[in-house]
Motif scaffolding. Structure first.
Motif, short mmCIF file in Angstrom:
data_model
loop_
_atom_site.label_atom_id
_atom_site.label_comp_id
_atom_site.label_asym_id
_atom_site.label_seq_id
_atom_site.Cartn_x
_atom_site.Cartn_y
_atom_site.Cartn_z
N MET A 1 -24.78 -39.91 13.01
CA MET A 1 -24.18 -39.35 11.70
C MET A 1 -22.87 -39.84 11.29
N GLY A 2 -22.22 -40.64 12.30
CA GLY A 2 -21.14 -41.09 12.12
C GLY A 2 -19.76 -40.17 12.55
N VAL A 3 -20.32 -38.80 13.01
CA VAL A 3 -19.31 -37.69 13.46
C VAL A 3 -18.75 -38.54 14.64
N GLN A 4 -17.42 -38.37 15.00
CA GLN A 4 -16.70 -38.71 16.13
C GLN A 4 -17.20 -37.86 17.37
N ILE A 5 -17.52 -38.54 18.19
CA ILE A 5 -18.13 -37.91 19.69
C ILE A 5 -16.90 -38.18 20.42
N LEU A 6 -16.58 -37.19 21.39
CA LEU A 6 -15.41 -37.07 22.27
C LEU A 6 -15.96 -36.75 23.55
N THR A 7 -15.71 -37.34 24.73
CA THR A 7 -16.46 -36.81 26.17
C THR A 7 -15.27 -36.80 27.01
N PRO A 8 -14.60 -35.67 27.06
CA PRO A 8 -13.43 -35.43 28.22
C PRO A 8 -14.11 -35.24 29.63
N SER A 9 -13.60 -35.68 30.47
CA SER A 9 -14.13 -35.84 31.86
C SER A 9 -13.57 -34.62 32.84
N THR A 10 -12.45 -34.05 32.35
CA THR A 10 -12.01 -32.97 33.25
C THR A 10 -11.81 -31.87 32.43
N PRO A 12 -8.60 -30.09 31.93
CA PRO A 12 -7.59 -30.11 31.07
C PRO A 12 -7.81 -30.82 29.89
N GLN A 13 -8.51 -32.16 30.12
CA GLN A 13 -9.02 -33.12 28.97
C GLN A 13 -9.68 -32.48 27.87
N LEU A 14 -10.52 -31.46 28.55
CA LEU A 14 -11.66 -30.63 27.47
C LEU A 14 -10.93 -29.73 26.71
N LEU A 15 -9.81 -29.14 27.25
CA LEU A 15 -9.08 -27.96 26.52
C LEU A 15 -8.20 -28.68 25.51
N GLU A 16 -7.72 -29.75 26.03
CA GLU A 16 -6.76 -30.71 25.01
C GLU A 16 -7.49 -30.90 23.72
N THR A 17 -8.77 -31.26 24.23
CA THR A 17 -9.60 -31.87 22.95
C THR A 17 -10.06 -30.93 22.16
N LEU A 18 -10.15 -29.77 22.61
CA LEU A 18 -10.95 -28.53 21.70
C LEU A 18 -9.58 -28.08 20.99
N GLN A 19 -8.47 -28.05 21.50
CA GLN A 19 -7.31 -27.56 20.67
C GLN A 19 -6.36 -28.56 20.06
N SER A 20 -6.89 -29.98 20.10
CA SER A 20 -6.14 -30.94 19.31
C SER A 20 -6.05 -30.44 17.63
N GLY A 21 -4.95 -30.82 17.31
CA GLY A 21 -5.14 -30.36 15.71
C GLY A 21 -4.73 -28.95 15.31
N SER A 22 -4.38 -28.21 16.31
CA SER A 22 -4.29 -26.67 16.13
C SER A 22 -2.76 -26.61 15.71
N ARG A 236 -22.51 -32.64 31.96
CA ARG A 236 -23.26 -31.80 33.04
C ARG A 236 -22.54 -31.66 34.30
N ASP A 237 -21.99 -32.77 34.93
CA ASP A 237 -21.13 -32.63 36.04
C ASP A 237 -19.97 -31.76 35.96
N LEU A 238 -19.55 -31.61 34.76
CA LEU A 238 -18.31 -30.78 34.56
C LEU A 238 -18.79 -29.35 34.18
N LYS A 239 -20.19 -28.74 33.92
CA LYS A 239 -20.23 -27.60 33.66
C LYS A 239 -20.00 -26.48 34.51
N ALA A 240 -20.33 -27.01 35.77
CA ALA A 240 -20.00 -25.58 36.98
C ALA A 240 -18.65 -25.50 37.06
N GLU A 241 -17.68 -26.54 36.71
CA GLU A 241 -16.18 -26.07 36.97
C GLU A 241 -15.81 -25.30 35.51
N VAL A 242 -16.41 -25.69 34.55
CA VAL A 242 -16.10 -24.97 33.23
C VAL A 242 -16.54 -23.73 33.38
N ARG A 243 -17.52 -23.32 33.78
CA ARG A 243 -18.27 -22.23 33.84
C ARG A 243 -17.20 -21.18 34.95
#
Length: 294
Positions: A1-10, A12-22, A236-243
């Motif tokens: 679709m051309g939508v930006q796809i972001l793949t954080p690996s940790t 902290p990176q995941l939180l930073e990505t979701l909160q960017s632009g806030s 998927r390798d990060l899901k358990a930690e996020v949970r």
């Protein structure tokens, strides 16, 4: 679709990505313009109505008519079509609405809670509501401006519906959507806050998206508006930690579904054995993980 796809690996990176632009400089506060939708695996942004039938516009009227007819046996009757629509969506009726949340952590819950999809990458969709509002037809923007908001309520949509008493046929009550779409020259997307029907809606910071044309998927609509959305992959390798992080933050079935069913779901997942290889994220011990992020 051309939508930006972001793949954080940790985490902290995941939180930073979701909160960017806030950060909102006008308010001088952190107020994200985005809303969030978590999915346990990559799947089309289609509504339950579209997944039910290849002719969603035709079957929608029958679903709403029957729901209106039988629902008052277990709940009070609603005067507003939009109240009926949000009530139906909340209780599993196939509708043209799609679930979202103001909270990125709630979205992460829905991206990681399914054990059946633990081996799949999850996703969190982000849509800029403020930017989406700018693309609405003028008469809709005017109503939002009068209220000083970017999201509609059921009462605000009643302004456009001639059948606020609930006595008109479904098509007549919805006809303004098609009329405004014709004037606009194409489908438009709006966001709708449901009434506080119960604690689930409140706890999940819930809202719905709705396209003016029930046959158009959000994927298709975004294909020419890729700048309005982002797709954040939860590996998927990060899901358990996020949970585990979400459980520690009290973002669980017990709090998001505050009834005995939600409590039972949380306890079943929380105490279920986990495969040994998932005990320490990325092969680190918990102490090593703590030190790494100090």
């Amino acid at each position: 679709m051309g939508v930006q796809i972001l793949t954080p690996s940790t985490w902290p990176q995941l939180l930073e990505t979701l909160q960017s632009g806030s950060w909102n400089p006008q308010l001088g506060r952190f107020r994200s313009p985005f809303v969030f939708r978590g999915q346990a695996h990559a799947a089309p942004l289609s509504t339950s109505l579209q997944r039910l039938s290849s002719d969603p516009r035709s079957i929608e009227r029958h679903l709403i008519r029957a729901f209106r007819k039988y629902a008052p046996a277990t709940t009070e009757a609603r005067r507003s079509l939009w109240a009926w629509l949000t009530l139906g969506q909340h209780h599993g009726l196939p509708t043209r609405l799609l679930d979202w949340s103001y909270s990125p952590l709630v979205a992460l819950h829905f991206a990681t809670a399914s054990e059946a999809h633990a081996d799949h990458d999850g996703v969190v969709w982000m849509i800029d509501v403020a930017a989406t509002t700018q693309g609405l037809p003028e008469q809709l923007r005017r109503v939002l401006a009068q209220e000083g908001g970017a999201v509609f309520t059921t009462e605000m949509l009643d302004v456009f519906s001639a059948g606020t008493s609930g006595d008109l046929p479904f098509d007549a009550e919805m006809s303004w959507l098609d009329r405004v779409e014709h004037e606009q020259g194409g489908p438009y997307l709006l966001f709708l806050e449901p009434p506080s029907l119960d604690q689930r809606i409140v706890q999940q910071s819930a809202l719905f998206s709705m396209l003016s044309n029930p046959e158009v998927t959000l994927d298709d609509w975004l294909s020419s508006r890729a700048d309005l959305a982002r797709c954040v992959v939860v590996p998927r390798d990060l899901k358990a930690e996020v949970r585990d992080r979400l459980d520690g933050a009290n973002i669980t079935e017990r709090t998001l579904f505050p009834d005995l069913g939600g409590l039972s779901q949380w306890l079943s997942r929380y105490y279920r054995d986990r495969p040994p290889q998932l005990d320490a994220p990325q092969g680190r011990t918990l102490d090593e993980d703590r030190n790494r992020h100090r």
